[in-house]
Design a protein around this motif. Structure first.
Motif, short mmCIF file in Angstrom:
data_model
loop_
_atom_site.label_atom_id
_atom_site.label_comp_id
_atom_site.label_asym_id
_atom_site.label_seq_id
_atom_site.Cartn_x
_atom_site.Cartn_y
_atom_site.Cartn_z
N ILE A 1 0.84 -1.20 0.00
CA ILE A 1 0.00 0.00 0.00
C ILE A 1 0.88 1.25 0.00
N GLU A 2 1.97 1.21 0.75
CA GLU A 2 2.90 2.34 0.75
C GLU A 2 3.53 2.55 -0.63
N ASP A 3 3.64 1.47 -1.42
CA ASP A 3 4.18 1.56 -2.78
C ASP A 3 3.13 1.99 -3.79
N GLY A 4 1.88 2.20 -3.34
CA GLY A 4 0.84 2.70 -4.22
C GLY A 4 -0.11 1.66 -4.78
N ILE A 5 -0.01 0.41 -4.34
CA ILE A 5 -0.92 -0.63 -4.81
C ILE A 5 -2.25 -0.47 -4.07
N HIS A 6 -3.34 -0.48 -4.81
CA HIS A 6 -4.66 -0.27 -4.22
C HIS A 6 -5.06 -1.48 -3.38
N SER A 7 -5.75 -1.23 -2.29
CA SER A 7 -6.14 -2.30 -1.37
C SER A 7 -7.03 -3.35 -2.04
N HIS A 8 -7.86 -2.94 -3.00
CA HIS A 8 -8.71 -3.90 -3.70
C HIS A 8 -7.88 -4.88 -4.50
N SER A 9 -6.78 -4.41 -5.06
CA SER A 9 -5.88 -5.30 -5.79
C SER A 9 -5.25 -6.32 -4.86
N LEU A 10 -4.88 -5.89 -3.67
CA LEU A 10 -4.30 -6.82 -2.70
C LEU A 10 -5.31 -7.87 -2.27
#
Length: 82
Positions: free
Chosen positions: A40-49
């Motif tokens: 998330i800190e790297d900019g990946i959206h939580s929905h993707s995770l």
């Protein structure tokens, strides 16, 4: 006098009292959350995770079922030839 326990002592205590995998689940969940935080800190959206975790869970379930099936087949063959 109150004595403080280390994390290792708590893990041992949980294993001795419960030994049902609770500690393993908690440790794995902590690792998943730690990795999620860096993503998330790297900019990946939580929905993707979440989608990725679900996909991984389905794959693990499929592989576990396949492993059980192969093990069952091997057992059947071993019993057949004995």
């Amino acid at each position: 006098m109150l004595q403080l326990c280390s994390n290792l002592d708590m893990i041992k205590l949980c294993f001795l009292q419960f030994s049902d995998g609770t500690t393993t689940v908690v440790l794995l969940a902590g690792e998943f959350l730690k990795e999620a935080k860096s993503c998330i800190e790297d900019g990946i959206h939580s929905h993707s995770l979440i989608r990725s975790y679900r996909t991984a869970g389905h794959l693990v379930s499929t592989l576990t079922s396949f492993h059980f099936f192969v093990h069952l087949c091997i057992e059947c063959l071993n019993n057949f030839y004995i």
